[in-house]
Design an enzyme around this catalytic site. Structure first.
Site, PDB file in Angstrom:
ATOM      1  N   ASP A   8    -104.117  64.063   9.247  1.00  0.00           N
ATOM      2  CA  ASP A   8    -104.894  63.131   8.547  1.00  0.00           C
ATOM      3  C   ASP A   8    -104.437  63.350   7.031  1.00  0.00           C
ATOM      4  OD1 ASP A   8    -106.192  65.262   7.476  1.00  0.00           O
ATOM      5  OD2 ASP A   8    -108.314  64.344   8.241  1.00  0.00           O
ATOM      6  N   CYS A  66    -105.602  68.944  10.257  1.00  0.00           N
ATOM      7  CA  CYS A  66    -106.315  68.177   9.397  1.00  0.00           C
ATOM      8  C   CYS A  66    -106.762  69.436   8.306  1.00  0.00           C
ATOM      9  CB  CYS A  66    -107.545  67.530  10.042  1.00  0.00           C
ATOM     10  SG  CYS A  66    -108.651  68.456  10.755  1.00  0.00           S
ATOM     11  N   THR A  68    -109.393  71.377   7.934  1.00  0.00           N
ATOM     12  CA  THR A  68    -110.136  72.526   8.840  1.00  0.00           C
ATOM     13  C   THR A  68    -109.260  72.493  10.078  1.00  0.00           C
ATOM     14  OG1 THR A  68    -111.738  71.317   9.816  1.00  0.00           O
ATOM     15  CG2 THR A  68    -112.228  72.285   7.647  1.00  0.00           C
ATOM     16  N   HIS A  99    -104.194  81.404  28.695  1.00  0.00           N
ATOM     17  CA  HIS A  99    -105.450  81.695  29.578  1.00  0.00           C
ATOM     18  C   HIS A  99    -106.255  80.242  29.690  1.00  0.00           C
ATOM     19  CE1 HIS A  99    -106.154  86.364  29.264  1.00  0.00           C
ATOM     20  NE2 HIS A  99    -104.871  85.851  29.552  1.00  0.00           N
ATOM     21  N   HIS A 134    -106.770  82.368  35.861  1.00  0.00           N
ATOM     22  CA  HIS A 134    -106.714  81.560  34.565  1.00  0.00           C
ATOM     23  C   HIS A 134    -106.801  80.187  35.205  1.00  0.00           C
ATOM     24  CE1 HIS A 134    -106.853  84.908  32.161  1.00  0.00           C
ATOM     25  NE2 HIS A 134    -105.572  85.586  32.634  1.00  0.00           N
TER      26      HIS A 134
END
Ligand code: RB5
Length: 150
Positions: A8, A66, A68, A99, A134
């Site tokens: 963004d 973005c 964060t 994992h 996993h």
């Protein structure tokens, strides 16, 4: 290998740096992100287009950027078949592929520096999915997705 990149307005600088990085390494990418001219964009729209490209096989993996990295990852993880690790360190970036069989990562341009972001992306791309226990756990994630998808 082809990578979907999306961002963004909070991830423009990282996106440009990542594109240059991929070009220097000969890694193919498709840019689904914010295009110049828009001041303010809605991260769900941009996350979705890159996730779609990973889901339909147009791209193998995706990187979401973005401010964060959190909003993008929340959106991505709503989509059945997408497993997106929000990463601010290289250990997590490696482990989320090994994992969690993550097929996307998200990073925050307002959280980490550019050099670390590039290392995080490299760590993610070069790691391999580990099988055994996993895989069993990832299959449980898929079963949860199925149960709650209507
Ligand atoms: C945009 O201001 C910001 O909210 C967005 O880039 C992102 O950080 C959301 O999680």
């Amino acid at each position: 290998m082809k990578i979907a990149i999306s961002n963004d307005h909070g991830g423009v600088n990282f996106k440009n740096a990542l594109k240059k990085h991929f070009e220097s390494k000969g890694i193919e990418y498709i840019d689904y992100g914010y295009q110049p001219g828009l001041d303010n964009t809605d991260y769900p729209d941009y996350a979705l287009s890159a996730c779609q490209a990973v889901l339909d096989g147009t791209c193998d993996y995706g990187v979401l950027i973005c401010g964060t990295g959190i909003g993008m990852s929340i959106v991505a993880n709503k989509i059945p078949g997408i497993r997106c690790g929000h990463c601010s360190d290289t250990f997590s970036a490696r482990m989320t592929k090994m994992h969690n069989h993550a097929n996307m990562i998200s990073v925050g341009e307002r959280i980490i520096g550019e050099g670390l972001m590039l290392d995080i992306v490299d760590a993610f791309i070069s790691a391999e999915n580990e099988q055994g226990r996993h895989l069993r756990r990832v299959e449980k994630i898929t079963a949860i997705e199925k149960k709650y998808s209507k």
